[in-house]
Design a protein around this motif. Sequence first.
Motif, PDB file in Angstrom:
ATOM      1  N   THR A 163      67.818  79.118 -50.384  1.00  0.00           N
ATOM      2  CA  THR A 163      69.101  79.158 -51.094  1.00  0.00           C
ATOM      3  C   THR A 163      70.192  79.482 -50.086  1.00  0.00           C
TER       4      THR A 163
ATOM      5  N   VAL B 195      77.076  77.365 -51.580  1.00  0.00           N
ATOM      6  CA  VAL B 195      77.686  77.994 -52.752  1.00  0.00           C
ATOM      7  C   VAL B 195      78.479  79.219 -52.313  1.00  0.00           C
ATOM      8  N   GLU B 196      79.744  79.298 -52.734  1.00  0.00           N
ATOM      9  CA  GLU B 196      80.529  80.483 -52.387  1.00  0.00           C
ATOM     10  C   GLU B 196      80.047  81.667 -53.217  1.00  0.00           C
ATOM     11  N   SER B 197      79.900  82.801 -52.557  1.00  0.00           N
ATOM     12  CA  SER B 197      79.411  84.004 -53.212  1.00  0.00           C
ATOM     13  C   SER B 197      80.453  85.099 -53.006  1.00  0.00           C
TER      14      SER B 197
ATOM     15  N   ARG C  19      74.206  80.368 -49.271  1.00  0.00           N
ATOM     16  CA  ARG C  19      75.475  80.851 -49.816  1.00  0.00           C
ATOM     17  C   ARG C  19      76.396  81.250 -48.682  1.00  0.00           C
TER      18      ARG C  19
END
Length: 557
Positions: A227, A375-377, A229
């Motif tokens: 994943t 994905v921006e976190s 981020r």
Amino acid sequence: MTSPEPESTGTETTFADLQIHPSVLRAVTDVGYETPSAIQAATIPAMLAGSDVVGLAQTGTGKTAAFAIPILSKIDTDSRATQALVLAPTRELALQVAEAFGRYGAHLNVNVLPVYGGSSYGPQLAGLKRGAQIVVGTPGRVIDHLEKGSLDLSHLDYMVLDEADEMLQMGFAEDVERILADTPEYKQVALFSATMPPGIRKITSKYLHDPVEVTVKAKTQTAENITQRYIQVSGPRKMDALTRLLEVEPFEAMIVFVRTKQATEEVAEKLRARGFAAAAINGDIPQAVRERTISQLKDGTIDILIATDVAARGLDVERISHVLNYDIPHDPESYVHRIGRTGRAGRSGTALLFVTPRERHLLNSIERVTRQKLVESQLPSVEDVNAQRVEKFRDSISEALNAPGIDLFRRLIEDYERDNNVPLADIAAALAVQSRNGEAFLMTEPPPEKRREREDRPPRREKDRPPREGLATYRISVGKRHKVGPGHIVGAIANEGGLNRSDFGHINIRLDYSLVELPAKLSKQTLKALEETRISGVKINLQPDRGPGKPHHKKHK
């Protein structure tokens, strides 16, 4: 003549083996690079030997360094004429390439100037008038300068066409040919392209002489079980951001990647001071220590490893659940190698990336090359961190209730309660405070970052913040206009003046100059060494800062 991707051998080629200019090698070492990528190992010797080069390579293979390093190694720094021209299809790539030349030429007296559309002509015209040995530009703006007479290519020795297929797809074919026709016949040409359509073949056969062909495929596949981020965070807040993540993000073991050897030690030391089990590995650490550190990571004695790209090569530890890019890599290929350290043996992994606002173009390159959207976190909030601390505190009490030796302490506490008539809750709270050793238990919100001054407005001086004891403020003649950052300033002054990073205080970078806090009493030897120091090719002219409105007598080159 074709040069395929070099096969791996028992002894890897290093940049020191490639006969590049010592000052360029020093800059490459400063950045933390030791081993060239496949395209660099094949291209650099060919260009140093004077051959034209055709490189079939995608973004992410390290091609910018492949042509920047040999050009910088051969450029005549005594001449102010434009000797190298790099054409790039987009403004973003032109800036990226110019920044790379600046990094690798940090210890040379060389001026690099990006020219591109959509920005004012003024600074570009001024830069060309001053003399830019290396010009990096988009075709349209380069032609504008040729037609104005502000760009003279009559002394051009090196020409690079970067992402040539992209330039043709964007309709720049005629512009590229027009520029090539304006250059001297005898020059060295390097062309890089992901594909080889007929239009590129035509340019190659017409303008390149018996080129060496280098073909490298980017290994940009990222594992599906990782994943990915990213978190946007400013440079000064990175350590705070890292601390919050480590407290809130559930992880088993983590590798934190930084760019330089020095940063591995600094980040590891700061994490240990905050109570984390962290260690550093870099190219300077002896093999026996490296092996012991990796064993400690495997057995859980340490949970966090701070590493450079080279130091982590070949590292395979199953319990690494997270990889964090503390410093975003300039090369997307490095990003792929880094995050491959997690998600081993079929397990799932998490890759995190810190991105400063100025590094968005590097994030875009990674997404484009890996064909994957990160994905921006959001950074964990102070409330998240404090909730986690409270939970861990409660868990630690539960664990300690079953610890051996608790009966002895229970009797001591009961005696204290009876003798002093103090409630048990107060005694327990006092012991908890004692265990903190003066450190605050709950995190507080850090002060807001100061708004950056507009470059066209006279900067406000920090009157109420005197230098740290023993330090004084010095003025140097390089600033934002010269594309310098704090790392360039610290690296150059520390290396030339024999100073340590701890000798530096606040660094305030203005448009045309910078203010740097250094020891108030610099030795004659240090001052002498700094007389000829240059950053981005500009002599720094170090002198005590006299404050606003008072003249600074510049020494002219």
